[in-house]
Design a protein around this motif. Sequence first.
Motif, PDB file in Angstrom:
ATOM      1  N   ASN A 142       0.808  -1.199  -0.123  1.00 49.69           N
ATOM      2  CA  ASN A 142      -0.144   0.074   0.066  1.00 49.69           C
ATOM      3  C   ASN A 142       0.974   1.283   0.015  1.00 49.69           C
ATOM      4  O   ASN A 142       0.613   2.151  -0.636  1.00 49.69           O
ATOM      5  N   ALA A 143       1.968   1.227   0.737  1.00 47.88           N
ATOM      6  CA  ALA A 143       2.636   2.654   1.059  1.00 47.88           C
ATOM      7  C   ALA A 143       3.381   2.771  -0.315  1.00 47.88           C
ATOM      8  O   ALA A 143       3.297   4.114  -0.719  1.00 47.88           O
ATOM      9  N   GLU A 144       3.888   1.894  -0.900  1.00 43.96           N
ATOM     10  CA  GLU A 144       4.575   2.130  -2.244  1.00 43.96           C
ATOM     11  C   GLU A 144       3.632   2.312  -3.275  1.00 43.96           C
ATOM     12  O   GLU A 144       3.891   3.459  -4.080  1.00 43.96           O
ATOM     13  N   PHE A 145       2.533   1.800  -3.559  1.00 44.53           N
ATOM     14  CA  PHE A 145       1.609   2.182  -4.475  1.00 44.53           C
ATOM     15  C   PHE A 145       1.112   3.430  -3.960  1.00 44.53           C
ATOM     16  O   PHE A 145       1.000   4.390  -4.954  1.00 44.53           O
ATOM     17  N   GLU A 146       0.818   4.041  -2.990  1.00 42.77           N
ATOM     18  CA  GLU A 146       0.183   5.445  -2.697  1.00 42.77           C
ATOM     19  C   GLU A 146       1.463   6.510  -3.188  1.00 42.77           C
ATOM     20  O   GLU A 146       0.851   7.438  -3.439  1.00 42.77           O
ATOM     21  N   GLU A 147       2.606   6.066  -2.791  1.00 44.52           N
ATOM     22  CA  GLU A 147       3.650   7.029  -3.163  1.00 44.52           C
ATOM     23  C   GLU A 147       3.837   7.343  -4.378  1.00 44.52           C
ATOM     24  O   GLU A 147       3.959   8.373  -4.898  1.00 44.52           O
ATOM     25  N   VAL A 148       3.596   6.292  -5.326  1.00 45.58           N
ATOM     26  CA  VAL A 148       3.717   6.264  -6.683  1.00 45.58           C
ATOM     27  C   VAL A 148       2.347   7.088  -7.421  1.00 45.58           C
ATOM     28  O   VAL A 148       2.649   7.819  -8.471  1.00 45.58           O
ATOM     29  N   GLY A 149       1.278   6.426  -6.736  1.00 45.90           N
ATOM     30  CA  GLY A 149       0.185   7.451  -7.126  1.00 45.90           C
ATOM     31  C   GLY A 149       0.114   8.964  -6.890  1.00 45.90           C
ATOM     32  O   GLY A 149      -0.332   9.751  -7.889  1.00 45.90           O
TER      33      GLY A 149
ATOM     34  N   TYR B 212       5.717   9.915 -18.453  1.00 45.44           N
ATOM     35  CA  TYR B 212       5.603   9.743 -17.034  1.00 45.44           C
ATOM     36  C   TYR B 212       4.565   8.893 -16.686  1.00 45.44           C
ATOM     37  O   TYR B 212       4.503   7.874 -15.784  1.00 45.44           O
ATOM     38  N   PHE B 213       3.500   8.909 -17.538  1.00 41.49           N
ATOM     39  CA  PHE B 213       2.467   7.730 -17.164  1.00 41.49           C
ATOM     40  C   PHE B 213       2.769   6.428 -17.495  1.00 41.49           C
ATOM     41  O   PHE B 213       2.666   5.490 -16.820  1.00 41.49           O
ATOM     42  N   LYS B 214       3.788   6.092 -18.413  1.00 40.99           N
ATOM     43  CA  LYS B 214       4.342   4.982 -18.692  1.00 40.99           C
ATOM     44  C   LYS B 214       5.353   4.625 -17.773  1.00 40.99           C
ATOM     45  O   LYS B 214       5.206   3.389 -17.228  1.00 40.99           O
ATOM     46  N   ALA B 215       6.311   5.614 -17.478  1.00 39.97           N
ATOM     47  CA  ALA B 215       7.480   5.227 -16.282  1.00 39.97           C
ATOM     48  C   ALA B 215       6.729   4.845 -14.841  1.00 39.97           C
ATOM     49  O   ALA B 215       6.841   3.918 -14.262  1.00 39.97           O
TER      50      ALA B 215
ATOM     51  N   ALA C 299       4.425   1.586 -14.961  1.00 38.12           N
ATOM     52  CA  ALA C 299       5.339   0.628 -14.713  1.00 38.12           C
ATOM     53  C   ALA C 299       5.632   0.139 -13.366  1.00 38.12           C
ATOM     54  O   ALA C 299       6.147  -0.793 -12.915  1.00 38.12           O
ATOM     55  N   LYS C 300       5.674   1.030 -12.583  1.00 36.22           N
ATOM     56  CA  LYS C 300       6.078   1.136 -11.173  1.00 36.22           C
ATOM     57  C   LYS C 300       4.794   0.698 -10.342  1.00 36.22           C
ATOM     58  O   LYS C 300       4.982  -0.049  -9.167  1.00 36.22           O
TER      59      LYS C 300
END
Lengths: 96, 96
Positions: free
Chosen positions: A15-22, A71-74, A77-78
């Motif tokens: 969750n934390a990683e997902f939210e940071e990238v989001g 940036y959307f593609k990059a 991908a994360k």
Amino acid sequence: MIGVVAKLTVAEGKNAEFEEVGKELMSKVKANEEGTLTYQLYRSKDDPQTYIFMEEYASEDAMKAHGATEYFKALGAKLGPCLAGRPQIDRYDIIE
Amino acid sequence: MIGVVAKLTVAEGKNAEFEEVGKELMSKVKANEEGTLTYQLYRSKDDPQTYIFMEEYASEDAMKAHGATEYFKALGAKLGPCLAGRPQIDRYDIIE
């Protein structure tokens, strides 16, 4: 105007990683996309692993332009490795 | 901020009536609800009987105030007979 609801199931512990990238993605969209009128990440009140991006675009072209940015593609991908399944993307036409 | 996606399945032949009532509801919300930041009806690109109200509220109180208005109750009662099933209401907390 076009509405999109992209529903994402995040893997436990991601969750934390997902939210940071989001959040980084929202920031880039706000800074660069005049035709993207809403682009907001939300987490379900019923299931902490379920999120949506709530999106509104001025036109089909604006929606395509968003998906074509570097940036959307990059960042997409994360986000991918944080997910527990395939995203469910629903697209809508405005009623007005 | 709170996000809501209310998904509605409209009965065959009821689309025009449903959309008219939906437009009246959007108009009332825009005129009266400071804390309702987004309240937009959309029709699915994949299924013409599927609609969503895409909603964003400044707070829980704003969401409750919306549901308690006389026009929401009156127009909601008009939308009900246009539906082919129970609405699916999903509520979300903002990530920011």
